[in-house]
Design a protein around this motif. Structure first.
Motif, short mmCIF file in Angstrom:
data_model
loop_
_atom_site.label_atom_id
_atom_site.label_comp_id
_atom_site.label_asym_id
_atom_site.label_seq_id
_atom_site.Cartn_x
_atom_site.Cartn_y
_atom_site.Cartn_z
N ASP A 127 -7.42 1.23 -5.69
CA ASP A 127 -7.62 2.37 -5.12
C ASP A 127 -9.12 2.30 -4.47
N ARG A 165 0.83 4.56 -3.12
CA ARG A 165 0.58 5.52 -2.95
C ARG A 165 1.43 6.52 -3.36
N ASN A 219 0.82 -1.03 0.34
CA ASN A 219 -0.11 0.06 -0.44
C ASN A 219 1.03 1.17 0.17
N GLU A 220 1.64 1.27 1.08
CA GLU A 220 3.03 2.54 0.97
C GLU A 220 2.96 2.50 -0.16
#
Length: 296
Positions: A198, A87, A83-84
């Motif tokens: 997302d 992002r 997820n990081e």
């Protein structure tokens, strides 16, 4: 279901994301294999959950192929790391290819996956045929665990590998060479539509490791999108980067069963399902202890 724009294959913008945890011994073959996996320009991000303070080989390998090295200050799990990375991506990347670092991608495999999603905006995730290092097929496109198939598989798989519950869960009754839908796709190598990723807020970060891919596939299906298995694309999962001590193996077994319980508790939530959850917890706990003892 929300409308998802379906870009033609030539307009696909693919970001390849992998997570290293002391994975310097297997990372370079993976990165090198990407060169022939697609004719497209791939954006590579390597998240480091165990960065070395000096002489960082993972960073050097990443930067040698033009990739982005993303060290994290603490290890909050596989899903959090992915997820990081997502992002950090620019908006134009509309497909996320999530891969383990101990994988090599066969020539053209990424293009085959992208070509297979053309014309169907309902496909949110697509995964390849995954082979072990000795070229055996890994069952990477499975059904969502249920009380019948999941529990039957958990109880009988070790001493009756071809039992009907395991075969149904792993879809071993079908040819591994057939393009088909799946309940979920292995996170060892899976391409995910960015807009859907997302929309779902990525992987559920409450899973430290294991079952985050099952959970994502389940939530994709709940939205009305498809998880598709494309066996014409091939990758090899060497499994070379694995635990080496009995204590480590026991911890991994406990983590796997804890995550299985978390997923099944989520699926079978609500007060009426409390007896089911109690039985599941007891059964998974017993199986975890049995499996852990076998590693000693």
């Amino acid at each position: 279901m929300p409308t998802t724009p379906n870009l033609p294959p030539q307009e696909a913008r693919i970001a390849v994301v992998t997570v290293s945890y002391g994975s310097g011994d297997v990372l370079d073959p993976f990165l090198q294999s990407l060169a022939e996996a697609s004719i497209r320009s791939l954006h590579v991000v390597v998240v480091d959950n165990k960065p070395e303070p000096t002489a960082n080989a993972v960073q050097l390998m990443t930067e040698s192929v033009g990739g982005v090295y993303l060290p994290l200050s603490s290890n909050l799990g596989y899903g959090h790391a992915i997820n990081e990375a997502v992002r950090s991506l620019r908006p134009e990347f509309n497909w996320i290819l999530v891969s383990n670092p101990d994988v090599t991608v066969e020539p053209g495999a990424i293009d085959t996956l992208i070509d297979s999603v053309a014309g169907d905006p309902r496909i949110a995730a697509i995964g390849p045929l995954i082979l072990s290092s000795n070229r055996e097929v890994y069952p990477s496109a499975r059904t969502i665990p249920s009380l019948r198939s999941g529990v039957g598989h958990a109880i009988f798989a070790n001493f009756w590998p071809k039992n009907p519950w395991t075969r149904n869960y792993r879809k071993e009754t079908e040819s591994e060479l057939i393009l088909r839908d799946a309940g979920w796709l292995s996170g060892a190598f899976v391409m995910i539509r960015r807009s859907v990723f997302d929309q779902l807020n990525g992987f559920d970060e409450s899973y430290f490791m294991y079952f985050e891919d099952v959970d994502l596939g389940y939530r994709i299906g709940q939205l009305g999108y498809r998880n598709v298995y494309e066996p014409s694309a091939v990758v090899v999962h060497t499994g070379a980067h694995s635990t080496s001590t009995s204590d480590e193996s026991a911890r991994m077994i406990r983590a796997h069963h804890d995550s299985a319980q978390k997923f099944l508790f989520k699926k079978y939530s609500g007060p009426l399902m409390l007896p089911v959850r109690l039985i599941l917890a007891a059964g998974l706990g017993l199986r975890s202890r049995i499996e852990a003892r076998r590693t000693r």
